[in-house]
Design an enzyme around this catalytic site. Structure first.
Site, PDB file in Angstrom:
ATOM      1  N   GLU A  49       1.085   0.256 -16.785  1.00 40.89           N
ATOM      2  CA  GLU A  49       0.001  -0.676 -16.445  1.00 40.89           C
ATOM      3  C   GLU A  49      -0.590  -0.435 -15.068  1.00 40.89           C
ATOM      4  OE1 GLU A  49       2.888  -1.569 -17.777  1.00 40.89           O
ATOM      5  OE2 GLU A  49       2.458  -2.656 -19.648  1.00 40.89           O
ATOM      6  N   PHE A 111      10.475 -15.687 -23.180  1.00 42.17           N
ATOM      7  CA  PHE A 111      10.546 -14.228 -23.141  1.00 42.17           C
ATOM      8  C   PHE A 111       9.246 -13.658 -22.570  1.00 42.17           C
ATOM      9  CE2 PHE A 111       9.900 -10.060 -25.282  1.00 42.17           C
ATOM     10  CZ  PHE A 111      10.886  -9.383 -24.579  1.00 42.17           C
ATOM     11  N   GLN A 112       9.368 -12.789 -21.602  1.00 40.81           N
ATOM     12  CA  GLN A 112       8.243 -12.134 -20.916  1.00 40.81           C
ATOM     13  C   GLN A 112       7.280 -13.142 -20.277  1.00 40.81           C
ATOM     14  OE1 GLN A 112       6.700  -9.087 -23.642  1.00 40.81           O
ATOM     15  NE2 GLN A 112       8.120  -7.663 -22.656  1.00 40.81           N
ATOM     16  N   LYS A 161      -1.017 -17.189 -25.342  1.00 39.59           N
ATOM     17  CA  LYS A 161      -1.156 -16.586 -26.667  1.00 39.59           C
ATOM     18  C   LYS A 161      -1.723 -17.555 -27.703  1.00 39.59           C
ATOM     19  CE  LYS A 161       1.281 -13.763 -30.047  1.00 39.59           C
ATOM     20  NZ  LYS A 161       2.527 -13.046 -30.383  1.00 39.59           N
ATOM     21  N   MET A 488       3.490  12.542   5.529  1.00 38.08           N
ATOM     22  CA  MET A 488       2.995  11.651   6.571  1.00 38.08           C
ATOM     23  C   MET A 488       4.159  10.953   7.275  1.00 38.08           C
ATOM     24  SD  MET A 488       0.472  10.736   8.253  1.00 38.08           S
ATOM     25  CE  MET A 488      -1.181  10.731   7.591  1.00 38.08           C
TER      26      MET A 488
HETATM   27  C1  LIG Z   1       3.669   3.030  -2.844  1.00 38.08           C
HETATM   28  C2  LIG Z   1       3.887   3.547  -1.472  1.00 38.08           C
HETATM   29  N1  LIG Z   1       5.139   3.741  -1.015  1.00 38.08           N
HETATM   30  C3  LIG Z   1       5.343   4.222   0.235  1.00 38.08           C
HETATM   31  C4  LIG Z   1       4.281   4.485   1.059  1.00 38.08           C
HETATM   32  C5  LIG Z   1       4.506   5.010   2.481  1.00 38.08           C
HETATM   33  N2  LIG Z   1       3.954   6.365   2.603  1.00 38.08           N
HETATM   34  C6  LIG Z   1       2.743   6.618   3.120  1.00 38.08           C
HETATM   35  S1  LIG Z   1       2.326   8.238   3.071  1.00 38.08           S
HETATM   36  C7  LIG Z   1       3.806   8.644   2.396  1.00 38.08           C
HETATM   37  C8  LIG Z   1       4.121  10.076   2.060  1.00 38.08           C
HETATM   38  C9  LIG Z   1       3.294  10.607   0.966  1.00 38.08           C
HETATM   39  O1  LIG Z   1       3.844  11.818   0.548  1.00 38.08           O
HETATM   40  P1  LIG Z   1       3.000  12.870  -0.255  1.00 38.08           P
HETATM   41  O2  LIG Z   1       2.376  12.233  -1.429  1.00 38.08           O
HETATM   42  O3  LIG Z   1       3.827  14.070  -0.515  1.00 38.08           O
HETATM   43  O4  LIG Z   1       1.798  13.181   0.757  1.00 38.08           O
HETATM   44  P2  LIG Z   1       1.812  14.030   2.119  1.00 38.08           P
HETATM   45  O5  LIG Z   1       1.843  13.060   3.250  1.00 38.08           O
HETATM   46  O6  LIG Z   1       3.000  14.915   2.113  1.00 38.08           O
HETATM   47  O7  LIG Z   1       0.516  14.782   2.074  1.00 38.08           O
HETATM   48  C10 LIG Z   1       4.609   7.507   2.212  1.00 38.08           C
HETATM   49  C11 LIG Z   1       5.969   7.527   1.661  1.00 38.08           C
HETATM   50  C12 LIG Z   1       2.987   4.228   0.547  1.00 38.08           C
HETATM   51  N3  LIG Z   1       1.891   4.421   1.272  1.00 38.08           N
HETATM   52  N4  LIG Z   1       2.815   3.787  -0.724  1.00 38.08           N
END
Ligand SMILES: Cc1ncc(C[n+]2csc(CCOP(=O)(O)OP(=O)(O)O)c2C)c(N)n1
Ligand SMILES: [Mg+2]
Length: 587
Positions: A49, A111-112, A161, A488
């Site tokens: 979803e 449920f749900q 529902k 990052m």
């Molecule tokens: C759902 C979610 N969980 C954690 C984060 C924290 N976060 C921001 S950037 C990042 C790393 C992203 O890794 P990747 O997709 O490999 O991108 P890169 O920075 O390596 O280009 C994280 C964990 C986030 N923004 N969103």
């Protein structure tokens, strides 16, 4: 005409002009899925979803029309909370329909069952728990009205529902279609103001004409208001430079001589520093986000502020404006252009801004985006991959991205020339956004090439929607910048946590992205050396009948620059080590 509530819901969506919806059925929403079989609305069956929500967002980003998602109750409703929050943060028009347990069961831990309206209250512009089948057409009209007018945003309709189930007498209703007046009359507290106050517009024009170092600070509201044309007119008339925030990339063309590009934490030096040194910031549909301002107390200390926003709550939320104008950006900018023209025609002269212009071009010359070239034996430079991609696609290509370093490089190195060509999660920063958002964008704009630039971490969060893309013949293209890390976060650990890398290593080859892509019915390609980059991009661009995933093995050590460390003043902007350090704070 007598219908049941489920039929009424689908008919109401048809009447609203909905052509496509994204969703996944389940027990509580079953009766609404049944009439879809007889409806001209295209339904795209997702694999999770969250995918439906981001697809609806991508569709809305690319088309300006509201995206529609429909899911069942409980776990399905909670799965779509992230996209709702994402759409709320980025003001994306979206209508989300959720199933709910029958009215008599609400509150019994059925449920749900979950308290969907309670859970989503703070991440929707409005939500409805419908309690009678007869209310459905009006609620649907209200939902679309709320989602698309004023400051756009997500609206949720929760449907018990029993009021949609033909087995239940409570679902019977006499069909009707409310008029526009019925809708506005039923929402007496909702009257978004679109027309700016003329006296304030005049005051803004006077500030503009008197300013020596002005900058237009264009935000995502420009796109929401369809104000890109009006913005160009204002810039052309006044000769004022424009920065485009992460949410406004494409709202003002990057190849325009007055375009300064992206400001903010990873913005370019000139965009950041020109705002910082300006004497007037003309904020149009932008919200002084902390990623733009850095430390608020140190932000653009000498600037007067004109702030235009459709949402009065934004005016003064972060920075006190000298002139605050509540209204629709397109309408207000159009009036502002007239007011400035009237002042100039009346003999007002703008101060000589040539020194400011040459300061700006000096910064541009000294501090372009830059990276060290590829060295023999190294993995690919992500920036180089993006430059190749940028130069190999039609200029109206829609670019989507995930969240992380790859997102910042995509925004920095792309050249956006048209509005609605950049689809991205700005406010919430949702990893996993790009693949489903690209699918939604491609569904909305099948005539355009759609590329998603994703990180290896992000890709692993929602990649399964490529199964949806293959099954539904939605030929998007995905470039994974695989740096084997949550890059990052790794960058912050390197710079601010003494290179202590805690839980950020993924792997370059687990999973095998090419095999995974192929298992999902896509073409899978890989580039590891610089010579392979252009050929795989060319190959991907030729494929039109199915999704393509291209894995680029990129350098884990590469960092995004410039950077204003979180919580610090924009004067403390850091440029790459090989560029000359700014001589005084902020240059
Ligand atoms: C759902 C979610 N969980 C954690 C984060 C924290 N976060 C921001 S950037 C990042 C790393 C992203 O890794 P990747 O997709 O490999 O991108 P890169 O920075 O390596 O280009 C994280 C964990 C986030 N923004 N969103
Ligand atoms: Mg990564």
């Amino acid at each position: 005409m007598e219908l049941n509530g489920g039929q009424a819901l689908i008919k109401a969506l048809e009447m609203e002009g909905v052509e496509v919806m994204f969703g996944l059925p389940g027990g509580a929403i079953l009766p609404v899925y049944d009439p879809i079989i007889d409806s001209p609305i295209r339904h795209i069956l997702v694999r999770h979803e969250q995918g439906a929500g981001h697809m609806a967002e991508g569709y809305a980003h690319a088309t300006g029309r509201p995206g529609v998602a429909m899911v069942t109750s409980g776990p399905a409703a909670t799965n779509i909370v992230t996209p709702l929050c994402d759409a709320y943060m980025d003001s994306i028009p979206m209508v989300c329909i959720t199933g709910q347990v029958p009215l008599p069961a609400i509150g019994t831990d059925a449920f749900q069952e979950c308290d969907t309206t309670g859970i989503t209250q703070s991440v929707t512009k409005h939500n409805f728990l419908v309690t009678a089948a007869a209310d459905i057409p009006l609620v649907v009209r209200e939902a679309f009205h709320l989602a698309t007018t004023g400051r756009p945003g997500p609206v949720l309709i929760d449907l018990p529902k029993d009021i949609v189930d033909p087995q239940n007498p409570a679902s019977a209703m006499d069909w009707y279609w409310p008029s526009d007046t019925d809708v506005t009359d039923s929402l007496p507290g909702y009257r978004p103001n679109t027309v700016g106050d003329p006296a304030r517009i005049r005051a803004a024009a006077e500030l503009i004409v008197a300013s020596r170092q002005p900058v237009i600070y264009a935000g995502g509201g420009i796109l929401k208001a369809r104000a890109a044309e009006a913005l160009r007119e204002l810039a052309a008339l006044t000769g004022i430079h424009v920065v485009t925030t992460l949410m406004a990339r494409g709202a003002f063309p990057d190849d325009h001589p007055l375009c300064l590009g992206m400001p903010g934490m990873h913005g370019n030096y000139t965009a950041v520093t020109s705002m910082q040194r300006s004497d007037l910031l003309i904020a149009l549909g932008s919200r002084f986000d902390d990623r733009i301002t850095g430390k608020v107390g140190g932000f653009a200390p000498d600037a007067k502020i004109i702030h235009v926003d459709i949402d009065p709550a934004e005016l003064g939320k972060v920075r006190r404006p000298d002139v605050a104008i509540n209204g629709d950006c397109r309408l207000v900018i159009t009036e502002l252009v007239k007011a400035v023209r009237a002042l100039l025609d009346g003999g007002a002269t703008q101060p000589d801004r040539s020194a400011w212009r040459s300061t700006i071009s000096g910064w541009q010359e000294q501090y372009p985006y830059a990276y060290e070239p590829h060295a023999e034996g190294d993995s690919l430079k992500p920036q180089m991959v993006l430059e190749h991609l940028r130069d190999s696609v039609p200029e109206d290509t829609i670019l989507c991205s995930g969240v992380g370093q790859h997102q910042m490089w995509a925004s920095q190195y792309w050249k956006f020339r048209h509005p609605y060509t950049w689809v991205n999660s700005g406010g919430l920063g949702t990893m996993g956004f790009s693949v489903p958002a690209a699918i939604g964008a491609k569904v909305g704009r099948p005539d355009r090439m759609v590329w998603a630039v994703d990180g290896d971490g992000c890709f692993q969060m929602t990649a399964q929607e490529l199964v949806t893309a293959t099954a539904e013949r939605i030929p998007i293209k995905v470039a994974i910048l695989n740096n084997a890390y949550l890059g990052m976060v790794r960058q912050w650990q390197e710079m601010f946590y003494d290179e202590r890398y805690s839980e950020v290593y993924l792997s370059p080859d687990l999973p095998d992205y090419v095999k995974w892509a192929e298992a999902m019915g896509c073409v899978g390609l890989r580039a590891e050396s610089p010579e392979e980059v252009q050929p795989v991009i060319d190959k991907a661009n030729e494929i039109d009948d199915r999704p393509v995933v291209v894995e680029f093995r990129t350098d884990s050590r590469e960092k995004v620059f410039p950077m204003v460390p979180a919580g610090r003043s924009n004067d403390e902007i850091q440029v790459p080590a090989f560029q000359p350090p700014p001589s005084t704070p902020g240059g």
